[in-house]
Design a protein around this motif. Structure first.
Motif, PDB file in Angstrom:
ATOM      1  N   THR A 161       0.816  -1.222   0.000  1.00  0.00           N
ATOM      2  CA  THR A 161       0.000   0.000   0.000  1.00  0.00           C
ATOM      3  C   THR A 161       0.840   1.258   0.000  1.00  0.00           C
ATOM      4  OG1 THR A 161      -0.103  -0.140   2.413  1.00  0.00           O
ATOM      5  CG2 THR A 161      -1.898  -1.157   1.172  1.00  0.00           C
ATOM      6  N   ALA A 162       2.163   1.117   0.278  1.00  0.00           N
ATOM      7  CA  ALA A 162       3.042   2.290   0.277  1.00  0.00           C
ATOM      8  C   ALA A 162       3.173   2.900  -1.099  1.00  0.00           C
ATOM      9  CB  ALA A 162       4.428   1.901   0.804  1.00  0.00           C
ATOM     10  N   ILE A 163       2.775   2.174  -2.154  1.00  0.00           N
ATOM     11  CA  ILE A 163       2.828   2.745  -3.494  1.00  0.00           C
ATOM     12  C   ILE A 163       1.867   3.930  -3.611  1.00  0.00           C
ATOM     13  CG2 ILE A 163       2.370   2.199  -5.935  1.00  0.00           C
ATOM     14  CD1 ILE A 163       3.380  -0.569  -5.483  1.00  0.00           C
ATOM     15  N   GLN A 164       0.869   3.976  -2.735  1.00  0.00           N
ATOM     16  CA  GLN A 164      -0.058   5.109  -2.731  1.00  0.00           C
ATOM     17  C   GLN A 164       0.691   6.428  -2.527  1.00  0.00           C
ATOM     18  OE1 GLN A 164      -3.459   5.451  -3.152  1.00  0.00           O
ATOM     19  NE2 GLN A 164      -3.082   7.649  -2.879  1.00  0.00           N
ATOM     20  N   ASN A 177       4.805 -12.217 -12.224  1.00  0.00           N
ATOM     21  CA  ASN A 177       5.321 -12.573 -10.912  1.00  0.00           C
ATOM     22  C   ASN A 177       4.314 -13.508 -10.253  1.00  0.00           C
ATOM     23  OD1 ASN A 177       7.951 -11.041 -10.072  1.00  0.00           O
ATOM     24  ND2 ASN A 177       6.747  -9.526 -11.191  1.00  0.00           N
ATOM     25  N   SER A 178       4.347 -13.628  -8.955  1.00  0.00           N
ATOM     26  CA  SER A 178       3.396 -14.467  -8.224  1.00  0.00           C
ATOM     27  C   SER A 178       2.721 -13.666  -7.122  1.00  0.00           C
ATOM     28  CB  SER A 178       4.113 -15.699  -7.640  1.00  0.00           C
ATOM     29  OG  SER A 178       4.667 -16.487  -8.667  1.00  0.00           O
ATOM     30  N   LEU A 179       2.383 -12.429  -7.416  1.00  0.00           N
ATOM     31  CA  LEU A 179       1.739 -11.555  -6.443  1.00  0.00           C
ATOM     32  C   LEU A 179       0.310 -12.025  -6.191  1.00  0.00           C
ATOM     33  CD1 LEU A 179       3.001  -8.143  -7.843  1.00  0.00           C
ATOM     34  CD2 LEU A 179       3.940  -9.433  -5.912  1.00  0.00           C
ATOM     35  N   THR A 180      -0.144 -11.884  -4.971  1.00  0.00           N
ATOM     36  CA  THR A 180      -1.471 -12.345  -4.564  1.00  0.00           C
ATOM     37  C   THR A 180      -2.252 -11.190  -3.946  1.00  0.00           C
ATOM     38  OG1 THR A 180      -0.559 -13.074  -2.441  1.00  0.00           O
ATOM     39  CG2 THR A 180      -0.674 -14.712  -4.211  1.00  0.00           C
ATOM     40  N   GLY A 181      -3.519 -11.494  -3.646  1.00  0.00           N
ATOM     41  CA  GLY A 181      -4.367 -10.518  -2.980  1.00  0.00           C
ATOM     42  C   GLY A 181      -5.043  -9.572  -3.950  1.00  0.00           C
ATOM     43  N   PRO A 182      -5.843  -8.666  -3.452  1.00  0.00           N
ATOM     44  CA  PRO A 182      -6.556  -7.703  -4.310  1.00  0.00           C
ATOM     45  C   PRO A 182      -5.641  -6.564  -4.758  1.00  0.00           C
ATOM     46  CG  PRO A 182      -7.101  -7.308  -2.016  1.00  0.00           C
ATOM     47  CD  PRO A 182      -6.207  -8.516  -2.024  1.00  0.00           C
ATOM     48  N   ILE A 183      -6.124  -5.823  -5.738  1.00  0.00           N
ATOM     49  CA  ILE A 183      -5.392  -4.648  -6.219  1.00  0.00           C
ATOM     50  C   ILE A 183      -5.834  -3.445  -5.385  1.00  0.00           C
ATOM     51  CG2 ILE A 183      -4.922  -3.175  -8.202  1.00  0.00           C
ATOM     52  CD1 ILE A 183      -5.662  -5.494 -10.015  1.00  0.00           C
ATOM     53  N   PRO A 184      -4.916  -2.786  -4.695  1.00  0.00           N
ATOM     54  CA  PRO A 184      -5.325  -1.614  -3.904  1.00  0.00           C
ATOM     55  C   PRO A 184      -5.835  -0.492  -4.799  1.00  0.00           C
ATOM     56  CG  PRO A 184      -3.147  -2.424  -3.239  1.00  0.00           C
ATOM     57  CD  PRO A 184      -3.496  -3.114  -4.515  1.00  0.00           C
ATOM     58  N   ASN A 185      -6.741   0.272  -4.271  1.00  0.00           N
ATOM     59  CA  ASN A 185      -7.332   1.387  -5.014  1.00  0.00           C
ATOM     60  C   ASN A 185      -6.452   2.623  -4.841  1.00  0.00           C
ATOM     61  OD1 ASN A 185      -9.033   2.905  -6.541  1.00  0.00           O
ATOM     62  ND2 ASN A 185     -10.645   3.090  -4.997  1.00  0.00           N
ATOM     63  N   PHE A 186      -5.344   2.651  -5.641  1.00  0.00           N
ATOM     64  CA  PHE A 186      -4.408   3.758  -5.556  1.00  0.00           C
ATOM     65  C   PHE A 186      -4.944   4.963  -6.312  1.00  0.00           C
ATOM     66  CE2 PHE A 186      -1.075   0.233  -5.372  1.00  0.00           C
ATOM     67  CZ  PHE A 186      -1.098   0.223  -3.984  1.00  0.00           C
ATOM     68  N   SER A 187      -4.542   6.119  -5.875  1.00  0.00           N
ATOM     69  CA  SER A 187      -4.817   7.353  -6.589  1.00  0.00           C
ATOM     70  C   SER A 187      -3.479   7.958  -6.984  1.00  0.00           C
ATOM     71  CB  SER A 187      -5.616   8.323  -5.711  1.00  0.00           C
ATOM     72  OG  SER A 187      -5.832   9.539  -6.399  1.00  0.00           O
ATOM     73  N   LEU A 188      -3.051   7.609  -8.178  1.00  0.00           N
ATOM     74  CA  LEU A 188      -1.755   8.065  -8.688  1.00  0.00           C
ATOM     75  C   LEU A 188      -2.026   8.947  -9.904  1.00  0.00           C
ATOM     76  CD1 LEU A 188       0.133   4.643  -8.429  1.00  0.00           C
ATOM     77  CD2 LEU A 188       0.182   6.541  -6.800  1.00  0.00           C
ATOM     78  N   PRO A 206      -9.973  -1.911  -9.315  1.00  0.00           N
ATOM     79  CA  PRO A 206     -10.452  -0.698  -8.631  1.00  0.00           C
ATOM     80  C   PRO A 206     -10.802   0.393  -9.630  1.00  0.00           C
ATOM     81  CG  PRO A 206      -8.081  -0.963  -8.357  1.00  0.00           C
ATOM     82  CD  PRO A 206      -8.574  -2.222  -8.987  1.00  0.00           C
ATOM     83  N   SER A 207     -11.634   1.292  -9.198  1.00  0.00           N
ATOM     84  CA  SER A 207     -12.132   2.343 -10.094  1.00  0.00           C
ATOM     85  C   SER A 207     -11.021   3.242 -10.617  1.00  0.00           C
ATOM     86  CB  SER A 207     -13.175   3.184  -9.360  1.00  0.00           C
ATOM     87  OG  SER A 207     -12.615   3.742  -8.175  1.00  0.00           O
ATOM     88  N   SER A 208      -9.974   3.435  -9.843  1.00  0.00           N
ATOM     89  CA  SER A 208      -8.889   4.322 -10.284  1.00  0.00           C
ATOM     90  C   SER A 208      -8.060   3.718 -11.401  1.00  0.00           C
ATOM     91  CB  SER A 208      -7.983   4.650  -9.096  1.00  0.00           C
ATOM     92  OG  SER A 208      -7.438   3.461  -8.540  1.00  0.00           O
ATOM     93  N   PHE A 209      -8.162   2.390 -11.614  1.00  0.00           N
ATOM     94  CA  PHE A 209      -7.363   1.721 -12.645  1.00  0.00           C
ATOM     95  C   PHE A 209      -8.202   1.266 -13.837  1.00  0.00           C
ATOM     96  CE2 PHE A 209      -3.996   0.219  -9.379  1.00  0.00           C
ATOM     97  CZ  PHE A 209      -3.439   1.494  -9.383  1.00  0.00           C
ATOM     98  N   GLN A 210      -9.485   1.558 -13.846  1.00  0.00           N
ATOM     99  CA  GLN A 210     -10.337   1.087 -14.936  1.00  0.00           C
ATOM    100  C   GLN A 210     -10.088   1.809 -16.252  1.00  0.00           C
ATOM    101  OE1 GLN A 210     -14.385   1.252 -13.581  1.00  0.00           O
ATOM    102  NE2 GLN A 210     -14.098  -0.354 -12.029  1.00  0.00           N
ATOM    103  N   LYS A 211      -9.282   2.850 -16.238  1.00  0.00           N
ATOM    104  CA  LYS A 211      -8.955   3.572 -17.473  1.00  0.00           C
ATOM    105  C   LYS A 211      -7.870   2.863 -18.272  1.00  0.00           C
ATOM    106  CE  LYS A 211      -5.583   6.465 -15.039  1.00  0.00           C
ATOM    107  NZ  LYS A 211      -5.180   7.844 -14.703  1.00  0.00           N
TER     108      LYS A 211
END
Length: 370
Positions: A161-164, A177-188, A206-211
């Motif tokens: 989540t620090a990528i936020q 890669n082998s990343l797991t879990g949901p995609i955080p809803n970042f606002s970048l 997430p809505s912020s990445f639907q573009k």
């Protein structure tokens, strides 16, 4: 005048001491960068030999090294595809506290990502793709980071989540890669390139990445725009124990049973008709085969009978007809007898071949023929 001269001399001495101090500090910083790079080169095995040597200047001679314009600090390290393998030891590249660009792509580096390097406050561009790094992505990423590429590694865990906090980030590549879990809803707000494909992520986009296009998310267990819509399964309400629905009674039971019987009768007729047609076809085929076999046997017996009986007919006709009661002898033969002499001679069977039976006959004159 002396007082003014003394003041000027004191100012000049202070300025000179300050210049010497700053100059020695710059040299000291470059020396620290050189020592960190030499330690890294000596610790990490590499296939292609680096021309890093204390006898040559770092900023102008060492391959893959870029420095500031004044040559005081190392700001870029480019070593793609030089055969580096193994782990990056701590307190080596992490000491390059002026580093802005780190490119170690297309090597065989393994182990965890170097957290001391990825936490450098000056770091802006990181290219570590096509290696064998494993473990989690460090959460101590610097806010100044502009581009992060960690594709084609073996990284696990969740997307931190620090990528936020990376508000300057324009590109984030974490594919394969082998990343797991949901995609955080970042606002970048500055993010222009995103690729999270071919991991083990789940949930929805997430809505912020639907573009971003669908190719940024394929190869995961996620749904939602720009991918397929997520299926919402509403739980069926449990029936009340007191209110049971009334039983449904058909309007015309006779008509329903007549329909059922009609369908069953149609199925039975179809099956019976198919079996009957098959049985008739089978009888027809068997009769044809039997007739063909009978004709073949009659023809064979006729041919055999022709071979065995035709001589008798010939013999009878030759006995009855004087014109045919003659034998043809080859030129130079001295024998002189006819068919009637052969018929009166005693004979014995010598053998049977493909063209008929061979007899040994002894004529009255004592001549033996076959």
């Amino acid at each position: 005048m002396k007082t003014v001269e003394m003041k000027l001399a004191s100012y000049f001495a202070a300025f000179a001491s300050l210049f010497l101090c700053c100059g020695s500090g710059t040299v000291a910083d470059l020396d620290l960068d050189e020592q960190a790079l030499l330690q890294f080169s000596a610790t990490v095995p590499h296939g292609r030999k680096l021309n890093w040597s204390p006898a040559t200047p770092v900023c102008t001679s060492w391959v893959g090294i870029n420095c500031t314009k004044d040559g005081s600090r190392v700001i870029a390290l480019h070593l793609p595809g030089v055969g580096l393998h193994g782990q990056i030891p701590a307190n080596t590249l992490g000491k390059l506290d002026a580093l802005m660009i780190l490119s170690l792509r297309s090597n065989r580096l393994s182990g965890n990502l170097p957290s001391d390097v990825l936490s450098l406050s000056t770091l802006r561009y990181v290219y570590l793709q096509l290696n064998n790094f494993s473990g989690d992505i460090p959460s101590s990423l610097p806010p100044s980071l502009d581009f992060l590429d960690l594709t084609f590694n073996s990284l696990t865990g969740n997307i931190p989540t620090a990528i936020q906090n990376l508000t300057n980030l324009t590109g984030l590549n974490l594919q394969n890669n082998s990343l797991t879990g949901p995609i955080p809803n970042f606002s970048l707000p500055r993010l222009r390139l995103l690729n999270l494909s071919y991991n083990h992520l789940n949930g929805s986009v997430p809505s912020s990445f639907q573009k971003f296009p669908a190719s940024s998310f394929v190869g995961n267990h996620i749904c939602g725009p720009p991918l397929n819509q997520c299926l919402t399964i509403s739980p069926s309400p449990s029936p009340s124990p007191t209110n049971f629905p009334p039983p449904t009674v058909p309007e015309n039971p006779r008509r329903d049973s007549h329909k059922k019987l009609s369908i069953g009768a149609i199925i039975a007729i179809g099956v019976t008709g198919s079996a009957l047609v098959f049985f008739l076809l089978l009888i027809l085929v068997l009769s044809c085969l039997k007739k063909k076999r009978y004709q073949g046997g009659a023809l064979t017996s006729k041919v055999k009978g022709g071979r065995s009986e035709k001589p008798k007919e010939d013999f009878g006709s030759e006995v009855q007809e004087a014109e045919k009661n003659k034998l043809v002898f080859f030129e130079g033969c001295s024998y002189n007898f006819d068919l009637e002499d052969l018929l009166r001679a005693s004979a014995e069977v010598l053998g049977k071949g493909s063209y008929g039976t061979t007899y040994k006959a002894i004529l009255e004159e004592g001549i033996t023929v076959v």
